[in-house]
Motif scaffolding. Structure first.
Motif, PDB file in Angstrom:
ATOM      1  N   UNK A 232       0.859  -1.415  -0.002  1.00  0.00           N
ATOM      2  CA  UNK A 232      -0.174  -0.045   0.039  1.00  0.00           C
ATOM      3  C   UNK A 232       0.723   1.102   0.132  1.00  0.00           C
ATOM      4  N   UNK A 233       2.171   1.246   0.041  1.00  0.00           N
ATOM      5  CA  UNK A 233       3.071   2.350  -0.159  1.00  0.00           C
ATOM      6  C   UNK A 233       3.518   2.528  -1.648  1.00  0.00           C
ATOM      7  N   UNK A 234       3.134   1.534  -2.469  1.00  0.00           N
ATOM      8  CA  UNK A 234       3.409   1.576  -3.987  1.00  0.00           C
ATOM      9  C   UNK A 234       4.735   0.799  -4.241  1.00  0.00           C
ATOM     10  N   UNK A 235       5.223   0.078  -3.221  1.00  0.00           N
ATOM     11  CA  UNK A 235       6.361  -0.814  -3.288  1.00  0.00           C
ATOM     12  C   UNK A 235       6.154  -1.951  -4.185  1.00  0.00           C
ATOM     13  N   UNK A 253       9.789   4.810  -4.014  1.00  0.00           N
ATOM     14  CA  UNK A 253      10.733   5.847  -3.864  1.00  0.00           C
ATOM     15  C   UNK A 253      10.215   7.161  -2.890  1.00  0.00           C
ATOM     16  N   UNK A 254      10.719   7.605  -1.877  1.00  0.00           N
ATOM     17  CA  UNK A 254      10.276   8.677  -1.112  1.00  0.00           C
ATOM     18  C   UNK A 254       8.788   8.390  -0.573  1.00  0.00           C
ATOM     19  N   UNK A 255       8.356   7.159  -0.587  1.00  0.00           N
ATOM     20  CA  UNK A 255       6.684   7.262  -0.281  1.00  0.00           C
ATOM     21  C   UNK A 255       6.635   6.182   0.757  1.00  0.00           C
ATOM     22  N   UNK A 277       0.509   6.946  -3.781  1.00  0.00           N
ATOM     23  CA  UNK A 277       0.688   8.185  -3.328  1.00  0.00           C
ATOM     24  C   UNK A 277       2.075   8.530  -2.885  1.00  0.00           C
ATOM     25  N   UNK A 278       2.432   9.822  -3.020  1.00  0.00           N
ATOM     26  CA  UNK A 278       3.753  10.273  -2.573  1.00  0.00           C
ATOM     27  C   UNK A 278       4.040  10.750  -1.206  1.00  0.00           C
ATOM     28  N   UNK A 279       5.223  10.481  -1.002  1.00  0.00           N
ATOM     29  CA  UNK A 279       5.785  11.235   0.346  1.00  0.00           C
ATOM     30  C   UNK A 279       4.930  10.504   1.644  1.00  0.00           C
TER      31      UNK A 279
END
Length: 481
Positions: A232-235, A253-255, A277-279
């Motif tokens: 769920x972080x985009x990994x 990356x950065x997330x 989503x980012x950061x």
């Protein structure tokens, strides 16, 4: 508010299953070629379709204002909740997970059987040979015979599973899904473990614990040897399909502090595309989303585009109007819980990430700042003893038809069929429902459907386009491509 709602409510042989040239799967073929080969296979076996790109070779619906047939619960529209949308077998029968179990419909809308799942299921099932496969929130994986509606096997592997809507699927003899409800400071739900089972027997083959919780898990199969999925972080993760051992793992990356309701789709070009989503964004108003592409062989990020709105859906990959090459489509938009929500349909070049075109929707304020159908269905769902809210993201996952039109169901209860830039639209297609974005010149047909829907809302088959809101199944006839 959005996070609170999500937390609370949230026999083919192996050869038949993967029979493209030289033994590799169809993900590197154009969408029309993918859909026309292997006619004995199911038309839309998983929520991203046969090709796992969400692109179809089918022509558009004849009339989005007039479905050929529709279905609602016999006691009334809001007396059930549908998990995802329909899947369609090789005979054009449709299967739909509801709060009361799986229902099978003929191509003409006759209800053929209902299967009571071994526990509540929020997951859209998938087709594998003559079986329907899915899991329950009580930690049970199960298989159902698609012809008889009778149980084939069931296996209790955990004591719980998240209330999110997952999309478990099988390939080359292995059924992949998530169980064991996750615990994280950002959200309650999702799953902390990914399992691989023998699809024919239900016996466990492997178990894997990703770095972060998987949410709306949608396993993808780029070949006969591996499975790819997103946390769920985009990994992103690529595992051996037979053993569950990691092939590669690429953190977002950065997330690492982010959360998204979105996920991945395969491309026809050796890449996988993700919407997240980012950061430290968790998908709410004012936060940023991110579109990414990864190389399937190495796991290296190929490109990244930061989006002005959160990305809480899944991409679609195919050919769209206004662009000669391969495109990937994203549907940015924040979770419910605030007024005046903005959203868009965005097409990017699949190889470079370059912006192609964008359709900006009107702002939306729902009753109590929730999605269409949520408040309206509260009483009926309480009476039925099922979860009282569907809990959608801003958009369903998009699909692309054989003419390059993009379809997305928004939380305002409207369907958007985006044709692309105005100069790419045949004037014969113009009708009173066509809307032109004055800022970009992109045009779309906009139809009021009534209620919101979950990610797997749409499915395609020869002559059919099917769509499910949280409470209604609609089936349209299509033209021949």
């Amino acid at each position: 508010m959005a996070r609170l709602v999500l937390a609370l409510f949230a026999g083919l042989t192996a050869a038949e299953d993967c029979q493209a040239d030289q033994g590799s799967c169809s993900t590197h073929l154009l969408q029309a070629q993918v859909d026309r080969r292997a006619v004995s296979r199911h038309h839309w076996p998983t929520f991203r379709g046969r090709s796992q790109t969400a692109a179809s070779a089918e022509g558009p619906p004849r009339d989005l204002g007039s479905p050929a047939w529709s279905w609602q619960h016999p006691k009334g529209q809001y007396h059930t909740i549908m998990s995802g949308g329909p899947i369609i077998d090789k005979d054009s029968n449709l299967y739909l997970m509801t709060a009361q179990g799986i229902r099978k419909f003929s191509p003409d809308g006759e209800e053929l059987w209902t299967f009571a799942t071994p526990g509540r299921s929020n997951n859209e099932p998938s087709l594998y040979g003559n079986m329907l496969l899915s899991t329950t929130t009580t930690g049970v994986a199960f298989a159902v015979d698609r012809n008889t509606g009778k149980a084939v096997w069931a296996n209790q592997l955990a004591t719980s599973a998240g209330g999110d809507c997952g999309y478990p699927a099988a390939h080359n003899g292995v059924f992949v899904f998530g169980l064991d409800e996750g615990e994280d400071k950002r959200i309650v739900g999702g799953n902390s473990k990914v399992f691989g089972l023998d699809a024919q027997t239900g016996d466990q083959l492997w178990e894997y614990s990703p770095d972060h919780v998987v949410w709306n898990l949608s396993p993808l199969f780029p070949d006969d040897r591996s499975v790819v999925f997103m946390d769920f972080t985009g990994g992103m993760y690529k595992l051996s399909l037979q053993t569950g051992k990691p092939v590669w793992k690429t953190p977002a990356r950065n997330s690492s502090e982010s959360f998204s309701d979105g996920g991945p789709s395969l491309g026809q070009n050796g890449k996988v595309y993700t919407c997240s989503n980012y950061a430290n964004s968790t998908g709410g108003v004012g936060s940023t989303g991110v579109a990414r592409a990864y190389d399937l062989e190495s796991g290296k990020m190929a490109w990244e585009q930061i989006l002005s709105e959160p990305c809480n859906s899944f991409p679609a990959v195919g050919t769209v109007r206004g662009h000669d090459g391969l495109a990937t489509v994203f549907l940015p938009g924040a979770f419910s819980g605030a007024p005046d929500l903005k959203a868009s349909i965005l097409a990017l070049d699949a190889n470079t990430g370059k912006h192609l075109w964008q359709f900006n929707t009107e702002s939306f304020t729902g009753i109590m700042n929730l999605a269409a159908g949520e408040v309206e269905g509260l009483v009926a769902r309480q009476e039925e003893g099922i979860q009282v809210m569907c809990g959608p993201a801003h958009w369903s996952a998009p699909t692309i038809d054989g003419n390059g039109t993009v379809y997305g169901l928004r939380m305002n209860g409207k369907l958007y069929a985006v044709h692309g830039p105005q100069d790419s639209v045949d004037t014969k297609e113009l009708n009173p429902s066509l809307v032109r974005d004055p800022a970009t010149g992109v045009v779309a047909e906009v139809r009021a459907i009534g209620s919101c829907g979950l990610h797997g809302a749409m499915a395609w088959a020869p002559g059919l386009y099917a769509m499910s809101t949280c409470d209604t199944l609609l089936v349209y006839r299509t033209t021949t491509p």
